[in-house]
Design an enzyme around this catalytic site. Structure first.
Site, PDB file in Angstrom:
ATOM      1  N   THR A   1     -28.702  85.391 -13.193  1.00 50.59           N
ATOM      2  CA  THR A   1     -28.781  83.949 -12.974  1.00 50.59           C
ATOM      3  C   THR A   1     -27.589  83.226 -13.587  1.00 50.59           C
ATOM      4  OG1 THR A   1     -31.191  83.996 -12.891  1.00 50.59           O
ATOM      5  CG2 THR A   1     -30.168  81.895 -13.443  1.00 50.59           C
TER       6      THR A   1
ATOM      7  N   SER B   1     -31.618  80.815  -7.539  1.00 49.84           N
ATOM      8  CA  SER B   1     -32.244  81.145  -6.265  1.00 49.84           C
ATOM      9  C   SER B   1     -31.268  81.619  -5.200  1.00 49.84           C
ATOM     10  CB  SER B   1     -33.016  79.924  -5.733  1.00 49.84           C
ATOM     11  OG  SER B   1     -34.091  79.604  -6.587  1.00 49.84           O
TER      12      SER B   1
ATOM     13  N   TRP C   1     -30.112  81.510 -18.801  1.00 48.84           N
ATOM     14  CA  TRP C   1     -31.501  81.957 -18.849  1.00 48.84           C
ATOM     15  C   TRP C   1     -31.584  83.487 -18.869  1.00 48.84           C
ATOM     16  CZ3 TRP C   1     -34.278  78.412 -20.720  1.00 48.84           C
ATOM     17  CH2 TRP C   1     -34.100  77.075 -20.351  1.00 48.84           C
TER      18      TRP C   1
ATOM     19  N   CYS D   1     -34.321  95.570  -8.655  1.00 51.90           N
ATOM     20  CA  CYS D   1     -34.851  95.415 -10.012  1.00 51.90           C
ATOM     21  C   CYS D   1     -35.789  94.213 -10.106  1.00 51.90           C
ATOM     22  CB  CYS D   1     -33.701  95.256 -11.000  1.00 51.90           C
ATOM     23  SG  CYS D   1     -32.506  96.610 -10.983  1.00 51.90           S
TER      24      CYS D   1
ATOM     25  N   ARG E   1     -41.134  91.392 -10.632  1.00 52.85           N
ATOM     26  CA  ARG E   1     -42.134  90.546  -9.974  1.00 52.85           C
ATOM     27  C   ARG E   1     -43.486  91.238  -9.906  1.00 52.85           C
ATOM     28  NH1 ARG E   1     -37.759  89.004  -5.299  1.00 52.85           N
ATOM     29  NH2 ARG E   1     -36.826  87.214  -6.365  1.00 52.85           N
TER      30      ARG E   1
ATOM     31  N   GLU F   1     -37.835  84.876 -11.606  1.00 55.72           N
ATOM     32  CA  GLU F   1     -38.114  85.926 -10.617  1.00 55.72           C
ATOM     33  C   GLU F   1     -38.545  85.339  -9.268  1.00 55.72           C
ATOM     34  OE1 GLU F   1     -36.987  88.358 -11.875  1.00 55.72           O
ATOM     35  OE2 GLU F   1     -37.589  88.539 -13.956  1.00 55.72           O
TER      36      GLU F   1
END
Length: 374
Positions: A122, A128, A152, A228, A233, A353
């Site tokens: 990220t 996203s 993050w 991954c 998730r 995620e």
């Protein structure tokens, strides 16, 4: 519906959470304190990379791993997140895509909790759209130079190795970057009102030089990090239901001990209706998680099915936590009960995620065959 081995893993995780996390978690959340000494304990229990085989990993089944996630998150989302970042992201990346030398170097120590990994995908502009990442890696002699920033990134400030995803002339590739490499800086994000007992960081990569063998040889394009993310998730599908169970338990207990209008509030029809609805959604969520776990063990689980599980589990866990807070009344916002902490944490779990919206688009694409992402 569970084997003896699966139940043993669940009970081991429940005992771990009860003995080592719950006694201090409210204060740790208040103090923004990550209890690093528990990492080795998680390794000794076999929880780190437990779904992987070889290299000191337990080789447990998908359902066993899911049950461990459920029990750890029933204590706090931050500790399930640690297990996910370490095992489902960093270790899975090395296990899936690494060379044998890379696996031997990193995985045994990570499984034992002696080494910590992070997963740097990220970026500050958002998570996203990883195809739009700005971090780059360019050839320099026999090695690579990586420049960019990430945000993050769980565990980055305490990690020994970072799995860094960057754009190259060959597309997106993954690199194993020891965190003591010159130019690598990780700074914990200090303003969080959620996930306060865990660590998330800003990462800067300023001319980070790594040798040619730092690249993960089998990861090419975005299918690498996505493989991954799907592992992580899957753990969330289970874990969020652990947080929901903790909130439901608190609400049931309070409904029998809190007296209003001369009787326990649990004797009120409206309260019983709320508890019933909360219970039904919890049961449905766990059954869906179990179904997905059995599919995963057969090698039949699709990314869209994982999206359905993640979307449902987190969304319903937040609703259950919100209803529980209402049943607890004003006390529900205090640290005397775990509900507000879970509710705050679940807002982070909802975001990472894949947000609700991203998973809705994944499912919409699967249903219609039409891509609405762009």
């Amino acid at each position: 519906m569970l084997s003896n081995e699966e139940r043993d893993w669940q009970l081991k995780a429940r005992e771990f959470a009860t003995a080592l996390i719950l006694p201090t978690i409210e204060q740790d959340f208040e103090d923004k304190y990550f209890r690093r000494e528990l990492v080795a304990e998680l390794g000794a229990a076999g929880f780190l990379g437990m779904h992987l085989t070889g290299y000191g990993c337990a080789g447990a089944g998908a359902v066993s791993y899911g049950l461990v996630c459920l029990e750890l998150e029933a204590a706090d989302s931050g500790w399930r997140t640690f297990v996910s970042v370490q095992g489902s992201l960093a270790m899975s990346a090395i296990h899936k895509y690494g060379s044998e030398e890379q696996k031997q170097r990193w995985l045994p120590g990570m499984a034992a909790g002696e080494l910590i990994g992070c997963f740097a995908l990220t970026e500050p502009s958002g998570g996203s759209d990883p195809a739009g990442m700005l971090t780059t890696a360019r050839h320099d002699g026999d090695g690579w130079v990586i420049d960019g920033s990430k945000r993050w990134i769980g565990l980055a400030s305490i990690a020994d190795v970072a799995v860094v995803w960057a754009k190259t002339d060959e597309g997106v590739r993954g690199f194993l970057v020891p965190t003591d490499t010159a130019g690598f800086t990780a700074t914990p994000i200090d303003t969080k009102l959620s996930m306060r007992a865990s660590i998330q960081c800003d990462v800067v990569l300023d001319g980070v030089r790594v040798p040619g063998d730092a690249m993960l040889p089998e990861a090419r394009g975005l299918s690498g990090p996505f493989g991954c993310l799907n592992e992580a998730r899957f753990g969330i599908v289970w874990g969020a239901m652990g947080a929901a169970r903790s909130c439901l338990d608190a609400a049931i207990g309070r409904s029998t001990s809190r007296t209003v209008f001369g009787k326990p509030i649990g004797a009120m029809q409206l309260i019983q209706a709320k508890l019933a609805d909360m219970f039904v959604e919890y049961e449905k969520g766990v059954l869906l998680a179990l179904h997905l776990g059995r599919l995963k063990e057969r090698g039949a689980l699709t990314p869209a099915q994982i999206s359905a599980g993640k979307l449902n589990s987190v969304r319903e866990a937040i609703r259950i936590a919100g209803e529980a807070r209402g049943i607890l009344g004003g006390d529900g916002i205090t640290s005397e009960f775990p509900v507000m902490r879970h509710l705050a944490n679940l807002e982070s779990v909802r975001t990472y995620e894949g947000t609700d919206e991203i998973h809705q688009l994944v499912l919409g694409r699967a249903l219609t065959g039409l891509n609405a992402f762009a």
